[in-house]
Structure formats: structure tokens, C-alpha cells
Enzyme design. Structure first.
Site, PDB file in Angstrom:
ATOM      1  N   LYS A  23      57.121  48.118  34.584  1.00 47.37           N
ATOM      2  CA  LYS A  23      56.941  46.676  35.278  1.00 47.37           C
ATOM      3  C   LYS A  23      56.118  46.123  33.862  1.00 47.37           C
ATOM      4  O   LYS A  23      55.301  46.157  33.486  1.00 47.37           O
ATOM      5  CB  LYS A  23      56.346  46.387  36.220  1.00 47.37           C
ATOM      6  CG  LYS A  23      57.143  46.568  37.561  1.00 47.37           C
ATOM      7  CD  LYS A  23      57.327  45.719  38.848  1.00 47.37           C
ATOM      8  CE  LYS A  23      57.607  46.503  39.734  1.00 47.37           C
ATOM      9  NZ  LYS A  23      58.057  45.752  40.942  1.00 47.37           N
ATOM     10  N   ASP A  44      49.720  47.292  43.958  1.00 44.16           N
ATOM     11  CA  ASP A  44      50.424  46.926  44.609  1.00 44.16           C
ATOM     12  C   ASP A  44      49.415  47.819  45.682  1.00 44.16           C
ATOM     13  O   ASP A  44      50.883  48.102  46.666  1.00 44.16           O
ATOM     14  CB  ASP A  44      51.893  46.875  44.650  1.00 44.16           C
ATOM     15  CG  ASP A  44      52.812  46.695  43.877  1.00 44.16           C
ATOM     16  OD1 ASP A  44      52.127  46.495  42.937  1.00 44.16           O
ATOM     17  OD2 ASP A  44      53.894  47.646  42.735  1.00 44.16           O
ATOM     18  N   GLN A  47      43.995  46.451  48.558  1.00 47.11           N
ATOM     19  CA  GLN A  47      42.267  46.251  47.846  1.00 47.11           C
ATOM     20  C   GLN A  47      42.797  45.689  46.654  1.00 47.11           C
ATOM     21  O   GLN A  47      41.950  45.115  45.421  1.00 47.11           O
ATOM     22  CB  GLN A  47      42.073  48.148  47.773  1.00 47.11           C
ATOM     23  CG  GLN A  47      42.031  48.080  49.226  1.00 47.11           C
ATOM     24  CD  GLN A  47      42.548  48.664  50.147  1.00 47.11           C
ATOM     25  OE1 GLN A  47      43.953  48.809  49.901  1.00 47.11           O
ATOM     26  NE2 GLN A  47      42.790  48.239  51.975  1.00 47.11           N
ATOM     27  N   HIS A 141      28.561  46.458  42.525  1.00 49.10           N
ATOM     28  CA  HIS A 141      29.483  46.135  42.490  1.00 49.10           C
ATOM     29  C   HIS A 141      30.090  47.635  41.769  1.00 49.10           C
ATOM     30  O   HIS A 141      31.189  48.592  42.094  1.00 49.10           O
ATOM     31  CB  HIS A 141      29.987  45.012  42.162  1.00 49.10           C
ATOM     32  CG  HIS A 141      30.082  45.317  40.602  1.00 49.10           C
ATOM     33  ND1 HIS A 141      29.221  44.729  40.399  1.00 49.10           N
ATOM     34  CD2 HIS A 141      31.366  46.094  39.803  1.00 49.10           C
ATOM     35  CE1 HIS A 141      29.324  44.963  38.619  1.00 49.10           C
ATOM     36  NE2 HIS A 141      30.812  45.267  38.293  1.00 49.10           N
ATOM     37  N   LYS A 203      34.078  44.472  27.779  1.00 52.49           N
ATOM     38  CA  LYS A 203      33.923  42.852  26.627  1.00 52.49           C
ATOM     39  C   LYS A 203      34.945  42.293  26.214  1.00 52.49           C
ATOM     40  O   LYS A 203      34.519  41.219  25.928  1.00 52.49           O
ATOM     41  CB  LYS A 203      32.788  43.688  25.797  1.00 52.49           C
ATOM     42  CG  LYS A 203      31.171  43.875  26.683  1.00 52.49           C
ATOM     43  CD  LYS A 203      30.148  43.953  26.326  1.00 52.49           C
ATOM     44  CE  LYS A 203      29.217  44.431  27.260  1.00 52.49           C
ATOM     45  NZ  LYS A 203      28.981  45.540  27.327  1.00 52.49           N
ATOM     46  N   TYR A 206      36.898  40.018  28.141  1.00 51.80           N
ATOM     47  CA  TYR A 206      36.085  38.905  29.215  1.00 51.80           C
ATOM     48  C   TYR A 206      35.802  37.818  27.566  1.00 51.80           C
ATOM     49  O   TYR A 206      35.942  36.758  28.661  1.00 51.80           O
ATOM     50  CB  TYR A 206      34.944  39.655  30.203  1.00 51.80           C
ATOM     51  CG  TYR A 206      34.083  40.003  29.789  1.00 51.80           C
ATOM     52  CD1 TYR A 206      32.954  38.633  28.938  1.00 51.80           C
ATOM     53  CD2 TYR A 206      33.398  41.940  29.864  1.00 51.80           C
ATOM     54  CE1 TYR A 206      31.551  39.544  29.237  1.00 51.80           C
ATOM     55  CE2 TYR A 206      32.118  41.468  30.036  1.00 51.80           C
ATOM     56  CZ  TYR A 206      31.077  40.405  29.571  1.00 51.80           C
ATOM     57  OH  TYR A 206      30.109  40.820  28.935  1.00 51.80           O
ATOM     58  N   ASP A 210      37.498  34.628  29.015  1.00 50.05           N
ATOM     59  CA  ASP A 210      36.195  33.466  29.723  1.00 50.05           C
ATOM     60  C   ASP A 210      36.239  32.711  28.608  1.00 50.05           C
ATOM     61  O   ASP A 210      35.904  30.843  29.261  1.00 50.05           O
ATOM     62  CB  ASP A 210      34.932  33.999  30.029  1.00 50.05           C
ATOM     63  CG  ASP A 210      34.635  34.681  30.585  1.00 50.05           C
ATOM     64  OD1 ASP A 210      36.254  35.536  31.470  1.00 50.05           O
ATOM     65  OD2 ASP A 210      33.824  35.376  31.160  1.00 50.05           O
ATOM     66  N   TYR A 261      27.963  31.378  31.352  1.00 44.17           N
ATOM     67  CA  TYR A 261      27.424  31.781  32.878  1.00 44.17           C
ATOM     68  C   TYR A 261      25.606  31.035  33.528  1.00 44.17           C
ATOM     69  O   TYR A 261      26.198  31.101  35.117  1.00 44.17           O
ATOM     70  CB  TYR A 261      27.757  33.644  32.491  1.00 44.17           C
ATOM     71  CG  TYR A 261      28.421  34.036  32.517  1.00 44.17           C
ATOM     72  CD1 TYR A 261      29.351  33.267  31.926  1.00 44.17           C
ATOM     73  CD2 TYR A 261      28.076  34.773  31.388  1.00 44.17           C
ATOM     74  CE1 TYR A 261      30.593  33.967  31.135  1.00 44.17           C
ATOM     75  CE2 TYR A 261      29.836  35.912  30.350  1.00 44.17           C
ATOM     76  CZ  TYR A 261      30.684  34.958  30.876  1.00 44.17           C
ATOM     77  OH  TYR A 261      31.678  35.693  29.411  1.00 44.17           O
ATOM     78  N   HIS A 263      24.841  28.006  32.800  1.00 38.98           N
ATOM     79  CA  HIS A 263      24.830  26.557  32.462  1.00 38.98           C
ATOM     80  C   HIS A 263      23.545  26.311  33.822  1.00 38.98           C
ATOM     81  O   HIS A 263      24.121  26.725  34.729  1.00 38.98           O
ATOM     82  CB  HIS A 263      25.999  26.005  32.393  1.00 38.98           C
ATOM     83  CG  HIS A 263      26.198  24.947  32.358  1.00 38.98           C
ATOM     84  ND1 HIS A 263      25.757  24.151  33.502  1.00 38.98           N
ATOM     85  CD2 HIS A 263      26.769  24.131  31.685  1.00 38.98           C
ATOM     86  CE1 HIS A 263      25.514  22.337  33.118  1.00 38.98           C
ATOM     87  NE2 HIS A 263      26.351  22.422  30.998  1.00 38.98           N
TER      88      HIS A 263
END
Length: 471
Positions: A23, A44, A47, A141, A203, A206, A210, A261, A263
Site C-alpha cells: 500500500k 492495522d 494499538q 516510553h 531526528k 521530526y 515539526d 518545545y 516556549h
């Protein structure tokens, strides 16, 4: 910033035959991304789909309205870049490095799944909330991502060989990362979460994503690093002429920390929501979910709505705080100072009590619940150390010798120090800004013999005349 480009053919694109089975989605950073069948078995699932409900930048969108992108698109982006990275190494050094299909699949899955254990509201959940409700909490995490991957495999009966699911690749930068044997292809661990020097595709994604979402310019070109990397002695190294490109990676990341991040308004909102979560936990017990993946995956950014809409007396204080956020009645930023560089090594954490003890007698007596202190640390990923000292370079593509480069060999404009430590103080009540600001100034004089802040708290703040929506 355009769509992802590489020189020559895009080696991570599937063959024409494979495309019938893969896909593809169109990403606003990398263009077309092709999703292989095994990755889709993870994507799919409820979670992984949960990541759509986790904003990549937490509450930053309340200051930067465009910052509403999710960890779902970031994870898919890292999957794609991880595939590009390993495919480029295979194209250039495949026979020498013995890179096979299993290696490619392993690295791509590591990129895809590296954030499946992430908590709500970016890092606020594990850094601001959990330590306040679980004394001595070391939960992170990355470790939850490992548990969640196991849970997903079992829950959805995903048929996958253990050799293609080297979960430790996603915690390579963690102190808890498993030891790796010298017989392994250690360079594979440098791609997604690089514990050696911090250059990784996480990195790459993001920083660009970001920056774009917040409407900021980004002149860091990760494509140059992907195109010029080479494995020497089981380690990914970079061409010497790209030293400043590597420096720009770390500098751009630090600039995002300072500008977005951390601020001052973003931190004010985070401090308020952390207070709301702490007060709500006795009733909603969010903290009890963190050890069981079957419960944890149900936690996402919607908990803010849960607190707002559950009509329980036990949640009144939390609801009131969120109402204040919605109505822009925020904790008021009083002032900040950067810790002098000669004081960094022996810096002592500043608390609300330290500010109170610096208050002169007379007038309003401050209490701990009137003040919020935020300690902001901004560095280049290695604390006070220069991460470029951990990176090895090579001269040219036919070279098999790696070496480090001193920054003085490149430029005398590069920084001598690699970390800023900023102490910020907020008044939780607008009418106390004057009193808190004065106590904070007294603290600085008592601690450093001078006012370390750049300027005084503006009179408009002291008089409660402020524009709540200004940056």
C-alpha cells in the site's frame, strides 16, 4: 523543504512486482511512502492506530496552531527513512556488509514501532506527571514500546520471526539498552535510535516535520547525510566535508527546543495540565495503566476531554484548570535566567520554596501552590559535551579509515559550551505576578550576587495588563 529527494533512483521504492502487494500513502514531508505487508500487520491494529490520537508536540498547538500532526505520521516517516537508509547502505556496500532482506525488514520495523509506547501529550506524561504521582518513577516510553510490541504480536497473532524483530534497536540510546555482541551488525543500531552519537532517522523526520508544522524554516538537509554515510568498522561514519551539516542537525534540534518545545507559553500550559492530571489521578487512576499494555494503549490525548466532561466532584479542580487553559487564563510567566556557565556543574535544582524563602517580609505571603518553577535544559543531545566528538568521519568513498574531527579544525565560530540551563518562574495567580517577580529577583541576587535575568518583568505584567495570545 520539499518532498523527500535522493540523488539517482529511490532505492527504497519497491519493485514494480512488489507494488501490487504494497500500500502507499502520500506524506506531506516525504511524498509517496510504500508500506510492505508485514508492516501493515502492525499498522492495522488498534494499538498502532492509537498514535493518530497522540499529537507529536503535545500541547504546543495551543501556541503554534499548525502543530497538530500526530505520532502516527511521524512513525510512518521514520519507517520510510529507515528503509531508505538501509537500502542505500546495501546499494553501496551490500556485499561487504552482508545486508540481507531480514536486516532491511528489521530496521524498517524498528523505525515504525519506536514510539508505540509513547504517552499522551508528548513527554509531559512521563516527565512532568508520573514523577509527581509515583515517587522515584523511572518509567519511560521506550521500555513500554518493547512491552507493547510483544503485546501486539501476541494479541494479533502476527507471524514474525524473532530475528526480524530486534526491539532493542528502538532503545539504543537508552541506558537500559541490551548489550550487543561484536558479531552482530552493530551499524544497524545506528539507524533508528543512535546511542553512539545521536545521528538517526528519528531526528531526521521530526526536525523537518515539526519545523514545517510550526511554520518555521528548516535549512537542515538530512538527504546529504543519507547520501554520504558509509560503514567503517561496524559503525556508520560520515564524509568529513559534511561536518557542518551534522552540526546543523544538532543546532536545529536545539533551536526547536528553544523556540517551540520549551516556549514559555507552551511550558505554562504544560505546567497547568500536569497539575490537572495530578489532581485527577486519584479518581481516574491514569498512573495505574503504565505497566499493562492491554490497559496502556487506551491512554491518549483524549484524557483531557475525559477530565472536562466527567461530571464528578473529585475532578472539579482539574476541570477548573482545563477551563482556565481553554479561556487563556494561564499561569503567568514572571521571568527567567540562564544559569551562568561557571555555575552549571554545581547547579542546585530550584524549587518554589527557594523563591518563597527569598521573599522580603511585608505584604502578601507567598505559598508553594502560588508558584511554578520550570527548569529548561537545552543541549546538543550530549549534555555539556559536544556530540560531534563522538562521530567518526572519512575522507572519501574509497577510504576505509575513520577519524574524529576537532571543531577548531573546522571553525572558530562553533560554540565552546553545548548546554543552556534556564530557570523560569511562573505565578499561578495573575494578581501575584508582582510579588513572585520580586521574590525571584531576590533569589538571583542571593544566589549569584546579581540579577541574572536579562531584564525586569514588564510593567504590563506586574499590573495584570497583558495580551494572553502573544508569543
Amino acid at each position: 523543504m520539499g518532498a523527500f529527494r535522493t540523488s539517482g533512483s529511490n532505492t527504497s521504492s519497491p519493485s514494480v512486482e512488489d507494488r501490487r502487494l504494497w500500500k502507499h500513502v502520500h506524506d506531506n514531508v516525504h511524498g509517496n511512502i510504500y508500506l510492505d505487508p508485514l508492516s501493515l500487520k502492525f499498522i492495522d491494529t488498534e494499538q498502532f492506530q492509537r498514535l493518530r490520537d497522540l499529537k507529536q508536540l503535545g500541547l504546543s498547538h495551543m501556541v503554534y496552531p499548525g502543530a497538530v500532526h500526530s505520532r502516527f505520521e511521524h512513525s510512518v516517516g521514520v519507517y520510510w527513512l529507515a528503509g531508505n537508509a538501509i537500502e542505500k547502505l546495501k546499494a553501496n556496500q551490500g556485499l561487504e556488509l552482508d545486508i540481507d532482506h531480514a536486516d532491511i525488514q528489521t530496521v524498517k520495523l524498528a523505525g515504525l514501532l519506536h514510539d508505540v509506547g509513547h504517552g499522551p501529550f508528548s513527554h509531559l506524561f512521563e516527565r512532568e506527571f508520573l514523577p509527581r504521582v509515583i515517587h522515584g518513577s523511572t518509567w519511560n516510553h521506550e521500555e513500554m514500546s518493547l512491552k507493547m510490541i510483544d503485546y501486539m504480536v501476541d494479541e494479533h497473532n502476527i507471524d514474525i520471526d524473532s530475528g526480524r524483530l530486534k526491539k532493542e534497536m528502538i532503545i539504543a540510546s537508552s541506558e537500559n539498552a541490551p548489550m550487543k555482541t561484536s558479531k552482530e551488525k552493530l551499524f544497524l543500531y545506528d539507524i533508528v535510535a543512535n546511542g553512539r552519537n545521536g545521528i538517526d532517522v528519528d531526528k531526521f523526520d521530526y526536525i523537518v516535520r515539526d519545523s514545517r508544522a510550526c511554520g518555521l524554516g528548516c535549512n537542515f538537509q538530512f538527504e546529504r547525510l543519507l547520501d554520504t554515510m558509509q560503514v567503517i568498522d561496524n559503525e556508520i561514519c560520515y564524509r568529513a566535508k559534511e561536518y557542518l551539516t551534522v552540526h546543523k542537525l544538532f543546532y536545529t534540534r536545539a533551536d526547536l527546543h528553544r523556540t517551540v518545545y520549551t516556549h514559555a507559553k507552551v511550558k505554562a500550559i504544560e505546567l497547568m495540565f500536569a497539575d490537572a492530571l495530578v489532581k485527577a489521578d486519584n479518581y481516574l487512576h491514569f498512573s495505574s495503566y503504565i505497566h499493562d499494555p492491554s490497559l496502556y494503549w487506551k491512554l491518549d490525548d483524549s484524557i483531557i476531554k475525559t477530565i472536562e466532561t466527567v461530571d464528578a466532584d473529585e475532578l472539579k479542580e482539574s476541570r477548573d484548570l482545563i477551563k482556565r487553559i481553554r479561556r487563556r487564563d494561564l499561569y503567568q510567566f514572571c521571568n527567567e535566567f540562564t544559569v551562568p556557565k561557571d555555575k552549571l556543574e554545581h547547579f542546585k535544582h530550584v524549587t518554589a520554596q527557594d523563591i518563597i524563602c527569598s521573599q522580603k517580609s511585608g505584604g502578601v505571603n507567598l505559598r508553594e501552590e502560588d508558584i511554578a518553577v520550570s527548569i529548561v535544559k537545552i543541549d546538543l543531545t550530549k549534555g555539556r559535551n559536544n556530540p560531534l566528538e563522538s562521530i567518526n568521519f572519512f575522507e572519501d568513498y574509497d577510504s576505509k579509515e575513520k577519524f574524529s574531527i576537532s571543531k577548531d579544525q573546522i571553525s572558530h565560530l562553533l560554540p565552546e559550551y553545548n548546554q543552556d540551563l534556564i530557570v523560569r518562574v511562573y505565578s499561578k495567580k495573575p494578581e501575584l505576578v508582582e510579588v513572585v517577580s520580586q521574590a525571584f529577583e531576590n533569589f538571583q541576587i542571593k544566589t549569584y550576587g546579581m540579577k541574572a535575568q536579562v531584564h525586569g518583568t514588564p510593567e504590563r505584567k506586574r499590573r495584570r495588563i497583558f495580551s494572553c495570545y502573544s508569543n
